[in-house]
Design an enzyme around this catalytic site. Structure first.
Site, PDB file in Angstrom:
ATOM      1  N   ASN A  61     -31.755  17.304 -21.952  1.00  0.00           N
ATOM      2  CA  ASN A  61     -32.878  16.398 -22.225  1.00  0.00           C
ATOM      3  C   ASN A  61     -33.832  17.200 -22.591  1.00  0.00           C
ATOM      4  O   ASN A  61     -34.733  18.074 -21.898  1.00  0.00           O
ATOM      5  CB  ASN A  61     -33.064  15.477 -21.185  1.00  0.00           C
ATOM      6  CG  ASN A  61     -34.211  14.839 -21.399  1.00  0.00           C
ATOM      7  OD1 ASN A  61     -34.908  14.675 -22.596  1.00  0.00           O
ATOM      8  ND2 ASN A  61     -35.271  14.167 -20.402  1.00  0.00           N
ATOM      9  N   LYS A  79     -36.834  16.488 -24.232  1.00  0.00           N
ATOM     10  CA  LYS A  79     -37.973  15.689 -24.027  1.00  0.00           C
ATOM     11  C   LYS A  79     -38.850  15.752 -25.184  1.00  0.00           C
ATOM     12  O   LYS A  79     -38.290  15.865 -26.226  1.00  0.00           O
ATOM     13  CB  LYS A  79     -38.748  16.165 -22.747  1.00  0.00           C
ATOM     14  CG  LYS A  79     -37.883  16.265 -21.444  1.00  0.00           C
ATOM     15  CD  LYS A  79     -39.003  16.693 -20.213  1.00  0.00           C
ATOM     16  CE  LYS A  79     -38.024  16.873 -19.136  1.00  0.00           C
ATOM     17  NZ  LYS A  79     -38.288  16.582 -17.793  1.00  0.00           N
ATOM     18  N   HIS A 100     -35.091   7.090 -18.133  1.00  0.00           N
ATOM     19  CA  HIS A 100     -35.378   8.430 -17.425  1.00  0.00           C
ATOM     20  C   HIS A 100     -36.725   8.084 -16.621  1.00  0.00           C
ATOM     21  O   HIS A 100     -37.756   7.333 -17.084  1.00  0.00           O
ATOM     22  CB  HIS A 100     -35.902   9.387 -18.568  1.00  0.00           C
ATOM     23  CG  HIS A 100     -36.375  10.709 -18.139  1.00  0.00           C
ATOM     24  ND1 HIS A 100     -37.469  11.200 -17.506  1.00  0.00           N
ATOM     25  CD2 HIS A 100     -35.242  11.759 -17.910  1.00  0.00           C
ATOM     26  CE1 HIS A 100     -37.231  12.544 -17.013  1.00  0.00           C
ATOM     27  NE2 HIS A 100     -35.996  12.720 -17.324  1.00  0.00           N
ATOM     28  N   GLU A 139     -39.705   9.667 -16.595  1.00  0.00           N
ATOM     29  CA  GLU A 139     -40.896   9.611 -17.247  1.00  0.00           C
ATOM     30  C   GLU A 139     -40.956   8.614 -17.861  1.00  0.00           C
ATOM     31  O   GLU A 139     -42.300   8.151 -18.246  1.00  0.00           O
ATOM     32  CB  GLU A 139     -40.795  10.993 -18.155  1.00  0.00           C
ATOM     33  CG  GLU A 139     -40.764  12.256 -17.499  1.00  0.00           C
ATOM     34  CD  GLU A 139     -40.044  13.497 -17.771  1.00  0.00           C
ATOM     35  OE1 GLU A 139     -39.957  13.394 -19.171  1.00  0.00           O
ATOM     36  OE2 GLU A 139     -39.996  14.309 -17.266  1.00  0.00           O
ATOM     37  N   GLU A 141     -31.466  11.322 -10.267  1.00  0.00           N
ATOM     38  CA  GLU A 141     -32.556  12.448 -10.757  1.00  0.00           C
ATOM     39  C   GLU A 141     -33.583  11.877  -9.840  1.00  0.00           C
ATOM     40  O   GLU A 141     -34.501  11.284 -10.111  1.00  0.00           O
ATOM     41  CB  GLU A 141     -32.964  12.212 -12.221  1.00  0.00           C
ATOM     42  CG  GLU A 141     -31.940  12.528 -13.070  1.00  0.00           C
ATOM     43  CD  GLU A 141     -32.562  13.094 -14.455  1.00  0.00           C
ATOM     44  OE1 GLU A 141     -32.287  14.251 -14.861  1.00  0.00           O
ATOM     45  OE2 GLU A 141     -33.549  12.643 -15.024  1.00  0.00           O
ATOM     46  N   GLY A 149     -38.607  19.013 -13.138  1.00  0.00           N
ATOM     47  CA  GLY A 149     -39.535  19.829 -13.674  1.00  0.00           C
ATOM     48  C   GLY A 149     -40.387  20.299 -12.714  1.00  0.00           C
ATOM     49  O   GLY A 149     -41.520  21.025 -12.979  1.00  0.00           O
ATOM     50  N   SER A 155     -34.394  20.129 -12.003  1.00  0.00           N
ATOM     51  CA  SER A 155     -34.390  21.772 -11.665  1.00  0.00           C
ATOM     52  C   SER A 155     -33.280  22.337 -11.881  1.00  0.00           C
ATOM     53  O   SER A 155     -33.068  23.100 -10.812  1.00  0.00           O
ATOM     54  CB  SER A 155     -35.440  22.061 -10.523  1.00  0.00           C
ATOM     55  OG  SER A 155     -36.648  21.292 -10.731  1.00  0.00           O
TER      56      SER A 155
HETATM   57  C1  PEP Z   1     -34.965  15.805 -16.827  1.00  0.00           C
HETATM   58  O1  PEP Z   1     -35.964  15.774 -17.655  1.00  0.00           O
HETATM   59  O2  PEP Z   1     -33.966  14.926 -16.900  1.00  0.00           O
HETATM   60  C2  PEP Z   1     -34.820  16.911 -15.780  1.00  0.00           C
HETATM   61  C3  PEP Z   1     -33.893  16.925 -14.935  1.00  0.00           C
HETATM   62  O3  PEP Z   1     -35.785  17.905 -15.918  1.00  0.00           O
HETATM   63  P1  PEP Z   1     -35.734  19.467 -15.444  1.00  0.00           P
HETATM   64  O4  PEP Z   1     -34.205  19.857 -15.362  1.00  0.00           O
HETATM   65  O5  PEP Z   1     -36.672  20.247 -15.852  1.00  0.00           O
HETATM   66  O6  PEP Z   1     -36.007  19.408 -13.838  1.00  0.00           O
END
Ligand code: PEP
Length: 255
Positions: A9, A11, A95, A97, A167, A173, A213
């Site tokens: 992803n 973003k 997601h 976000e 998630e 992040g 992460s």
């Molecule tokens: C994501 O945006 O779905 C995500 C898991 O981000 P990150 O790997 O940066 O934590």
């Protein structure tokens, strides 16, 4: 056996030119991988160029979101059919976000999932609790609500073919990933619920990905858990070499 599934992803990162350059390098790095489903989700404007760049490879392209209507007066939005025509085969839906920064609800997620499936896109449906919810021991009830409403009305075959991404919001992040035990607990719960609501075959076939992460160094430990079928990767996927290492660490023979 479920084929491992690893998705990037991006973003709001990477221009069209950067997308094409990345996929050229990445395609070479994963050219020998035939046992992992690999997906990259660039920003909307890069979807078409990305799909051209991965033509004749095993890498699939995803949108990062969509609108549930086919067309209409929805400034700034994009439909499932448009994504499909641009070359996407998958779409990320719900997601955190989108949920926290753009007010997306479980009902929106449900409409989007149905629109995606109707257009022939494979949804990657994101669920996960906030830190506050985890501390209040509400993790499993939050997952139940997000899954029950988000997947409401879908057939067993549809659920079998889609991917759910667990998630935890506190791990996205932040550099702080869930432990493999925390991930396995949530994933096993998700699979149990899918089996209960959509039948054993759907629950057993649906890929449940971990996101939050994920890095080359922690992938193997996470994906070695019985119900962790791969990863949805944000930050670490922006680097082609790091994402290729995550794909390599997810291969069935390596687990
Ligand atoms: C994501 O945006 O779905 C995500 C898991 O981000 P990150 O790997 O940066 O934590």
């Amino acid at each position: 056996m479920r084929t491992p599934f690893v998705a990037a992803n991006w973003k709001m990162y990477k221009t069209v030119a950067e997308t094409v350059a990345y996929l050229r390098d990445f395609g070479t790095l994963v050219s020998a991988v035939d046992d992992v489903e690999i997906v990259v989700a660039p920003p909307f404007v890069g979807v078409h160029a990305a799909a051209e760049a991965v033509r004749d490879t095993r890498v699939g392209i995803a949108g990062q979101d969509l609108h549930w209507e086919r067309e209409g007066a929805f400034t700034g939005e994009i439909s499932a059919g448009m994504l499909k025509e641009a070359g996407a085969r998958y779409v990320i839906i719900g997601h955190s976000e989108r949920r926290t920064k753009f007010g997306e609800t479980d009902e929106h997620v449900n409409r989007k999932v149905k629109a995606a499936v109707g257009a022939g896109l494979t949804p990657i449906v994101c669920v996960g609790e906030t830190l506050e919810e985890r501390e209040r021991e509400q993790t499993l009830s939050v997952l139940d609500r997000q899954l029950r409403l988000g997947l409401d009305g879908l057939s067993a075959d549809t659920v079998a073919a889609l991917a759910v991404a667990y998630e935890p919001v506190w791990a996205i992040g932040t550099g702080r990933n869930a432990t493999s035990a925390q991930a396995q607990e949530a994933h096993a719960h998700i699979r149990d619920r899918l089996r209960e609501w959509f039948g054993a075959e759907a629950g057993d076939s649906c890929r449940v990905l971990y996101g939050g992460s994920v890095k080359p160094a922690n992938t193997r430990e996470l994906v070695s858990q019985a119900d962790v079928d791969g990863a949805l990767v944000g930050g670490a996927s922006l680097d082609a070499k790091a994402f290729a290492e995550i794909v390599a660490a997810s291969r069935p023979g390596r687990i």
